[in-house]
Design a protein around this motif. Structure first.
Motif, PDB file in Angstrom:
ATOM      1  N   VAL A   1       7.043  -4.114  -1.261  1.00  0.00           N
ATOM      2  CA  VAL A   1       5.797  -4.214  -0.339  1.00  0.00           C
ATOM      3  C   VAL A   1       6.132  -3.980   1.019  1.00  0.00           C
ATOM      4  O   VAL A   1       5.379  -3.152   1.914  1.00  0.00           O
ATOM      5  N   PHE A   2       7.380  -4.667   1.795  1.00  0.00           N
ATOM      6  CA  PHE A   2       7.665  -4.289   3.179  1.00  0.00           C
ATOM      7  C   PHE A   2       8.001  -2.648   3.335  1.00  0.00           C
ATOM      8  O   PHE A   2       7.789  -2.309   4.354  1.00  0.00           O
ATOM      9  N   ASP A   3       8.767  -2.245   2.501  1.00  0.00           N
ATOM     10  CA  ASP A   3       8.871  -1.003   2.696  1.00  0.00           C
ATOM     11  C   ASP A   3       7.836  -0.136   2.574  1.00  0.00           C
ATOM     12  O   ASP A   3       7.810   0.944   3.319  1.00  0.00           O
ATOM     13  N   ALA A   4       7.084  -0.209   1.626  1.00  0.00           N
ATOM     14  CA  ALA A   4       5.727   0.553   1.568  1.00  0.00           C
ATOM     15  C   ALA A   4       4.865   0.285   2.877  1.00  0.00           C
ATOM     16  O   ALA A   4       4.313   1.575   3.525  1.00  0.00           O
ATOM     17  N   ALA A   5       4.618  -0.699   3.541  1.00  0.00           N
ATOM     18  CA  ALA A   5       4.083  -1.010   4.651  1.00  0.00           C
ATOM     19  C   ALA A   5       4.731  -0.388   5.966  1.00  0.00           C
ATOM     20  O   ALA A   5       4.156  -0.006   6.820  1.00  0.00           O
ATOM     21  N   LYS A   6       6.018  -0.204   5.937  1.00  0.00           N
ATOM     22  CA  LYS A   6       6.890   0.650   6.942  1.00  0.00           C
ATOM     23  C   LYS A   6       6.409   2.169   6.957  1.00  0.00           C
ATOM     24  O   LYS A   6       6.251   2.694   7.846  1.00  0.00           O
ATOM     25  N   GLU A   7       5.954   2.366   5.786  1.00  0.00           N
ATOM     26  CA  GLU A   7       5.289   3.950   5.606  1.00  0.00           C
ATOM     27  C   GLU A   7       3.816   3.882   5.650  1.00  0.00           C
ATOM     28  O   GLU A   7       3.211   4.793   5.112  1.00  0.00           O
ATOM     29  N   GLU A   8       3.239   2.788   6.198  1.00  0.00           N
ATOM     30  CA  GLU A   8       1.752   2.731   6.409  1.00  0.00           C
ATOM     31  C   GLU A   8       0.875   2.672   5.083  1.00  0.00           C
ATOM     32  O   GLU A   8      -0.447   3.125   5.213  1.00  0.00           O
ATOM     33  N   ASP A   9       1.447   2.094   3.957  1.00  0.00           N
ATOM     34  CA  ASP A   9       0.733   2.232   2.864  1.00  0.00           C
ATOM     35  C   ASP A   9      -0.220   0.701   3.053  1.00  0.00           C
ATOM     36  O   ASP A   9       0.117  -0.123   3.359  1.00  0.00           O
ATOM     37  N   GLU A  10      -1.859   1.391   2.897  1.00  0.00           N
ATOM     38  CA  GLU A  10      -2.680   0.710   3.162  1.00  0.00           C
ATOM     39  C   GLU A  10      -2.753  -0.950   2.282  1.00  0.00           C
ATOM     40  O   GLU A  10      -2.927  -1.696   3.031  1.00  0.00           O
ATOM     41  N   LEU A  11      -2.561  -0.761   1.038  1.00  0.00           N
ATOM     42  CA  LEU A  11      -2.320  -1.961   0.119  1.00  0.00           C
ATOM     43  C   LEU A  11      -1.115  -2.883   0.685  1.00  0.00           C
ATOM     44  O   LEU A  11      -1.550  -4.119   0.832  1.00  0.00           O
ATOM     45  N   ALA A  12      -0.029  -2.313   0.854  1.00  0.00           N
ATOM     46  CA  ALA A  12       0.919  -3.099   1.627  1.00  0.00           C
ATOM     47  C   ALA A  12       0.579  -3.747   2.805  1.00  0.00           C
ATOM     48  O   ALA A  12       0.944  -4.799   2.692  1.00  0.00           O
ATOM     49  N   LYS A  13       0.067  -2.992   3.734  1.00  0.00           N
ATOM     50  CA  LYS A  13      -0.260  -3.546   4.764  1.00  0.00           C
ATOM     51  C   LYS A  13      -1.496  -4.739   4.760  1.00  0.00           C
ATOM     52  O   LYS A  13      -0.991  -5.841   5.262  1.00  0.00           O
ATOM     53  N   SER A  14      -2.341  -4.629   3.856  1.00  0.00           N
ATOM     54  CA  SER A  14      -3.280  -5.569   3.750  1.00  0.00           C
ATOM     55  C   SER A  14      -2.639  -7.026   3.052  1.00  0.00           C
ATOM     56  O   SER A  14      -3.142  -8.099   3.416  1.00  0.00           O
ATOM     57  N   ILE A  15      -1.756  -6.663   2.129  1.00  0.00           N
ATOM     58  CA  ILE A  15      -1.234  -7.836   1.503  1.00  0.00           C
ATOM     59  C   ILE A  15      -0.302  -8.635   2.532  1.00  0.00           C
ATOM     60  O   ILE A  15      -0.440  -9.755   2.791  1.00  0.00           O
ATOM     61  N   ILE A  16       0.404  -7.910   3.389  1.00  0.00           N
ATOM     62  CA  ILE A  16       1.156  -8.571   4.658  1.00  0.00           C
ATOM     63  C   ILE A  16       0.333  -9.342   5.587  1.00  0.00           C
ATOM     64  O   ILE A  16       0.523 -10.542   6.103  1.00  0.00           O
ATOM     65  N   GLU A  17      -0.934  -8.714   5.824  1.00  0.00           N
ATOM     66  CA  GLU A  17      -1.837  -9.075   6.696  1.00  0.00           C
ATOM     67  C   GLU A  17      -2.321 -10.432   6.147  1.00  0.00           C
ATOM     68  O   GLU A  17      -2.297 -11.398   6.984  1.00  0.00           O
ATOM     69  N   ASP A  18      -2.379 -10.723   4.775  1.00  0.00           N
ATOM     70  CA  ASP A  18      -3.114 -11.781   4.070  1.00  0.00           C
ATOM     71  C   ASP A  18      -2.013 -12.933   4.048  1.00  0.00           C
ATOM     72  O   ASP A  18      -2.317 -14.062   4.310  1.00  0.00           O
ATOM     73  N   VAL A  19      -0.875 -12.407   3.669  1.00  0.00           N
ATOM     74  CA  VAL A  19       0.299 -13.340   3.841  1.00  0.00           C
ATOM     75  C   VAL A  19       0.499 -14.169   5.126  1.00  0.00           C
ATOM     76  O   VAL A  19       0.664 -15.239   5.186  1.00  0.00           O
TER      77      VAL A  19
END
Lengths: 318, 318
Positions: free
Chosen positions: B224-242
């Motif tokens: 999830v963090f790896d995908a967020a690094k690449e601006e993946d929307e789902l990953a970013k929204s999960i980290i936001e939520d966490v």
């Protein structure tokens, strides 16, 4: 005759008491809070009041052992220095030093919510338990956290601000005096409960509270509990809501702190079981089983004396 | 040569170290956790391991001063008695007494999350701050609360269960191992983050995480963090939520405890700023301004050594 002096400074009156080494009040009295000249006469007022009371009781000069005192505002507990106490007028005021000079007694200072908690621990509902959460449900929601018999101050004296735990995170949260929105205080204080009732009338104008509102021009938390006693639906749903938020906040704190007793004080706590029963239910829902088993709820027993008795406890600890 | 012995008992291995009076590790090693016969050989295993290491280092008999030890399970910290440690096999086991008999050293026992917190306070990210919140974001979410330099135990040893603060109160809260639903642990642990991602794929199957999921058959928090690094929307929204739930829980605790430092440890904390930046933002939103000003976030620095160093700190306190 060996007594502590307990002092509880409020915005309107200053409560004083001579208290035995065991925590019994020998005598208690009040003087007005003199706020002229930025509150600079308060320390000499207190010194004179103590001196004349001592003489009145025929006590010797060395009967008074030490003083413990509670004050509102931002305080450096270690030095007894008041940074700012809005409703007294003090700004950068060396309260402890001034009082020691005026009275010749050793003085310990803490904030007013904290000495009330210490009072309840020592001689009130706290029953000498050493891990205690005290919550005052009054105009606002105040708190004092006692851990291993000591009041928690935290790194800059802000510990115990239970009223400012956030209960409502979306845009429906009401504005709080602290600048945030949705604080526990906006829901579980007497003011918050009254607000919820007045807002609720818009949707449920057939509530009995409508009659009270029209007659009095406003509503109080007591009106809500009175109506709930008569099974008013709006009143019952408000208490349900308040207990949900308060129970969740207290359970979350209890999962972290594992207190032996949670003491509820302030006007709202006078509702007794009407508050306690739904509150305990919500607490049980959100607390870990062993945490819930280890924790009792009690209503504060010392009322307005909690502060001066807690002040005496502070004096005892030196 | 004067050393403390720090011991950290886990379900698979036991970590041991000789630690100087200042908290530096002289030597550290591991032995397997021998769970046969309900774990009754563990104390003699520890005693033998310590003795042979002492001889190996050529240290005299009196080089070892005292032992501090962390163990999982329900512990009476005062007596070092273990009521129950599921993943070791102990039931009603007098750990402290047995170890003192076997080693001749004075032994202090606490739980594993607590000694890790003490280790970070003494020689890690805690930097000797005396008011500290330690949160381990691993398979679960663990916690240790340090107040005035002392670990908080509460009335029955349950204090610090930060992972079981309730984050989600409605029926959408996931089941937690503790029996409740919606605990912080179900959202902010590595397991919780992975679960949120797998659930999120149902609604956002165009996420890059879908490819990983199909390739690996599962997802991890790191994915999830790896995908967020690449601006993946789902990953970013999960980290936001966490970060919303974790930030709210920590701000609520901080309003009550006013800590100087919040130390984040465990696998999830390795995400660094990808976690810390949104987390600090949410914390600032929900903490009182003076509480937020007084509080720094840090990532744990001792890794797997935190326990043995914290054990040595316990030994130092006696």
């Amino acid at each position: 005759m060996k007594w502590f002096v307990g002092v509880d400074i409020g915005g309107t009156t200053i409560k004083l008491a001579f208290v035995t080494l065991e925590g019994d009040i020998v005598t208690k009295w009040e003087i007005p809070t003199n706020k002229v000249d930025g509150g600079k006469h308060i320390t000499s007022d207190i010194a004179k009041a103590i001196e004349s009371k001592r003489v009145e009781l025929g006590a010797t000069n060395d009967a008074l052992v030490a003083m413990g005192l509670g004050a509102p505002g931002f305080i450096n507990m270690a030095t007894g220095f008041i940074y700012h106490a809005v409703n007294i007028g003090w700004k950068n005021f060396a309260l402890k030093d001034e009082l020691e000079k005026e009275t010749g007694l050793s003085v310990t200072v803490d904030n007013d919510a904290n000495i009330a908690a210490l009072g309840e621990m020592w001689r009130g509902a706290g029953d000498e338990a050493k891990n205690l959460l005290c919550v005052t449900l009054g105009t606002g929601v105040g708190g004092g956290i006692i851990v291993n018999g000591q009041i928690l101050h935290g790194v800059n004296g802000m510990a115990g601000e239970i009223g400012h735990l956030t209960s409502i995170t979306d845009e429906s949260g009401a504005s709080c005096n602290c600048g945030k929105t949705g604080c526990l205080e906006t829901v579980a204080s007497a003011t918050g409960i009254a607000r919820l009732a007045i807002e609720g009338l818009k949707k449920q104008p057939n509530s009995n509270l409508q009659t009270v509102f029209e007659r009095e021009g406003t509503l109080t938390a007591k009106d809500v509990f009175d109506a709930a006693k008569e099974e008013d639906e709006l009143a019952k749903s408000i208490i349900e809501d308040v207990c949900f938020h308060l129970g969740l906040a207290l359970a979350n704190l209890a999962n972290a702190l594992n207190p032996e007793i949670i003491v509820l004080g302030g006007g709202v706590s006078k509702a007794g079981d009407l508050l306690l029963n739904p509150l305990k239910e919500q607490f049980k829902r959100f607390a870990l089983p062993r945490v819930e088993e280890g924790c009792k709820f009690k209503v504060a027993t010392l009322g307005n004396d909690a502060g001066v008795i807690g002040g005496a406890w502070l004096a005892k600890q030196g």
